[in-house]
Enzyme design. Structure first.
Site, mmCIF file in Angstrom:
data_model
loop_
_atom_site.group_PDB
_atom_site.id
_atom_site.type_symbol
_atom_site.label_atom_id
_atom_site.label_comp_id
_atom_site.label_asym_id
_atom_site.label_seq_id
_atom_site.Cartn_x
_atom_site.Cartn_y
_atom_site.Cartn_z
ATOM 1 N N ASP A 163 -4.585 8.580 -16.024
ATOM 2 C CA ASP A 163 -3.167 8.429 -15.705
ATOM 3 C C ASP A 163 -2.968 8.017 -14.244
ATOM 4 O O ASP A 163 -3.776 8.361 -13.376
ATOM 5 C CB ASP A 163 -2.460 9.768 -15.986
ATOM 6 C CG ASP A 163 -0.953 9.604 -16.039
ATOM 7 O OD1 ASP A 163 -0.464 8.464 -16.160
ATOM 8 O OD2 ASP A 163 -0.257 10.633 -15.954
ATOM 9 N N ASN A 175 2.575 4.252 -26.159
ATOM 10 C CA ASN A 175 2.508 3.160 -25.175
ATOM 11 C C ASN A 175 3.120 1.840 -25.678
ATOM 12 O O ASN A 175 3.443 0.962 -24.882
ATOM 13 C CB ASN A 175 1.067 2.911 -24.703
ATOM 14 C CG ASN A 175 0.551 3.961 -23.751
ATOM 15 O OD1 ASN A 175 -0.640 4.221 -23.665
ATOM 16 N ND2 ASN A 175 1.443 4.603 -22.997
HETATM 17 C C1 FPP Z 1 -2.040 5.213 -17.694
HETATM 18 O O1 FPP Z 1 -1.484 4.898 -16.440
HETATM 19 C C2 FPP Z 1 -3.022 4.211 -18.126
HETATM 20 C C3 FPP Z 1 -2.984 3.510 -19.279
HETATM 21 C C4 FPP Z 1 -1.914 3.664 -20.285
HETATM 22 C C5 FPP Z 1 -3.984 2.484 -19.605
HETATM 23 C C6 FPP Z 1 -5.395 2.763 -19.244
HETATM 24 C C7 FPP Z 1 -6.153 1.509 -19.351
HETATM 25 C C8 FPP Z 1 -7.125 1.098 -18.520
HETATM 26 C C9 FPP Z 1 -7.663 1.885 -17.398
HETATM 27 C C10 FPP Z 1 -7.630 -0.275 -18.770
HETATM 28 C C11 FPP Z 1 -9.014 -0.434 -19.183
HETATM 29 C C12 FPP Z 1 -9.551 0.547 -20.121
HETATM 30 C C13 FPP Z 1 -10.708 0.397 -20.787
HETATM 31 C C14 FPP Z 1 -11.180 1.499 -21.639
HETATM 32 C C15 FPP Z 1 -11.517 -0.819 -20.758
HETATM 33 P P1 FPP Z 1 0.083 4.642 -16.355
HETATM 34 O O2 FPP Z 1 0.328 3.203 -16.556
HETATM 35 O O3 FPP Z 1 0.779 5.552 -17.317
HETATM 36 O O4 FPP Z 1 0.410 5.053 -14.880
HETATM 37 P P2 FPP Z 1 1.781 5.710 -14.343
HETATM 38 O O5 FPP Z 1 1.863 7.084 -14.954
HETATM 39 O O6 FPP Z 1 1.565 5.752 -12.879
HETATM 40 O O7 FPP Z 1 2.888 4.816 -14.761
#
Ligand code: FPP
Length: 250
Positions: free
Chosen positions: A21, A69
Site C-alpha cells: 500500500d 480496485n
Molecule cells: C496500492 O497502492 C497498490 C496497488 C493497488 C497496486 C500494487 C501493484 C504494484 C506494486 C505493481 C506491480 C506488481 C506486481 C506484482 C508485478 P495505492 O495505489 O492504493 O496507494 P495509495 O493508498 O497511496 O493511494
C-alpha cells in the site's frame, strides 16, 4: 542456524503475505502521477521476493489488484494492467532461473485478455519450480474467496458427496483458492494503514500482523527482514496460555 544475521532459520514463517500500500501517496509526494508509484513498486516486489528466498520463506502472496480496485479511474486500472503484463514478461526468465513458481489467486478470468495471457503463460512456464511460490492476488478479495468456496462446497453437498453436518473448518479450507499453500503466518502492510482490506480473511485468523509506515515503493529487503525478526520475537499462542506453551517446549 543463522543464514541472515539475527534471523533464526528454524523459525522462518512458511507463508508471508503483503498488502503493498501507498504507491499513490508516495508518487504524490514526489509530484508525480499515481502510476509512477506503481512502477516504482515493482522494485519493492523484486526485493521482497529476493529477501523471502534468502530467508527461506516458502510462499509469498502479494495483493496486486483487489476486486475493489476496479472502481479506480479507468486510466489507472489500464496502466496497472499494462504494468502487470510488462513486468511478468520482463521478469519471467529470472523467476524461472531462480526456481520461483508463479501462482495466482482471484477471479483471473475477468482480467483483460493480455494480462490473463501473460499470467497464464508465466504460471505454466514456472510450474515445476520448487524454491518458493510467488502468489499474485489479482481480482481477489477474501470475501470473494469465501463465497466461491461456499458455492463449490454447496455443489459438492448437492451431489451427495457430503452431509452438511460433516462440514469442518479444515474441509472448508480445501475449497479456498489458497488450499495448496502453507498456512499464512505473517501478514505485512505498508503505508501506515492498519486494516486487512478484504485480504486473506480466513487465512489471517492466526497470522501475525506487521505494519510499517513506509510506503510500498520505499520497502526494501531490510524491511522484509525486519518484519521476520519482529515475527520471531512474538509468542504465538493459538489460544493457549504462555505457561501451556512453555510446558510443551520443556
Ligand atoms: C496500492 O497502492 C497498490 C496497488 C493497488 C497496486 C500494487 C501493484 C504494484 C506494486 C505493481 C506491480 C506488481 C506486481 C506484482 C508485478 P495505492 O495505489 O492504493 O496507494 P495509495 O493508498 O497511496 O493511494
Amino acid at each position: 542456524m543463522k543464514v541472515i544475521p539475527n534471523i533464526d532459520a528454524k523459525r522462518v514463517p512458511a507463508h508471508v503475505a503483503i498488502i503493498m500500500d501507498g504507491n499513490g501517496r508516495w508518487a504524490s509526494l514526489m509530484g508525480k502521477p499515481r502510476i509512477f508509484g506503481h512502477k516504482n513498486g515493482v522494485q519493492s516486489v523484486r526485493e521482497s521476493l529476493e529477501a523471502a528466498v534468502q530467508a527461506g520463506v516458502k510462499c509469498l502472496t502479494l495483493y496486486a489488484f483487489s476486486t475493489e480496485n476496479w472502481s479506480r479511474p479507468a486510466g489507472e486500472v489500464n496502466a496497472l494492467m499494462t504494468l502487470l503484463v510488462s513486468t511478468i514478461r520482463s521478469e519471467v526468465d529470472k523467476l524461472d532461473e531462480k526456481g520461483v513458481q508463479l501462482k495466482a489467486i482471484g477471479d483471473i478470468s475477468k482480467l483483460p485478455s493480455k494480462t490473463h495471457k501473460a499470467l497464464v503463460e508465466a504460471i505454466d512456464r514456472t510450474k515445476d519450480n520448487t524454491k518458493i511460490q510467488l502468489v499474485l492476488a489479482l481480482n481477489y478479495s477474501g470475501r470473494w474467496d469465501i463465497s466461491q468456496a461456499s458455492r463449490k462446497l454447496s455443489q459438492y453437498i448437492s451431489e451427495n458427496h457430503l452431509n452438511p453436518d460433516q462440514i469442518e473448518e479444515s474441509m472448508f479450507s480445501q475449497f479456498l483458492s489458497t488450499a495448496a499453500f502453507p498456512e499464512l503466518e505473517l501478514l505485512i502492510r505498508t503505508s501506515g494503514e492498519q486494516r486487512l482490506s478484504n485480504f486473506l480473511l480466513w487465512e489471517s485468523a492466526y497470522a501475525e500482523l506487521f505494519f510499517t509506515d513506509k510506503f510500498w515503493p520505499e520497502f526494501r529487503k531490510e524491511d522484509f527482514f525486519e518484519a521476520i525478526m519482529d515475527f520471531q520475537k512474538r509468542e504465538r499462542r493459538f489460544g493457549k496460555t504462555g505457561e501451556q506453551l512453555k510446558a510443551v517446549v520443556r
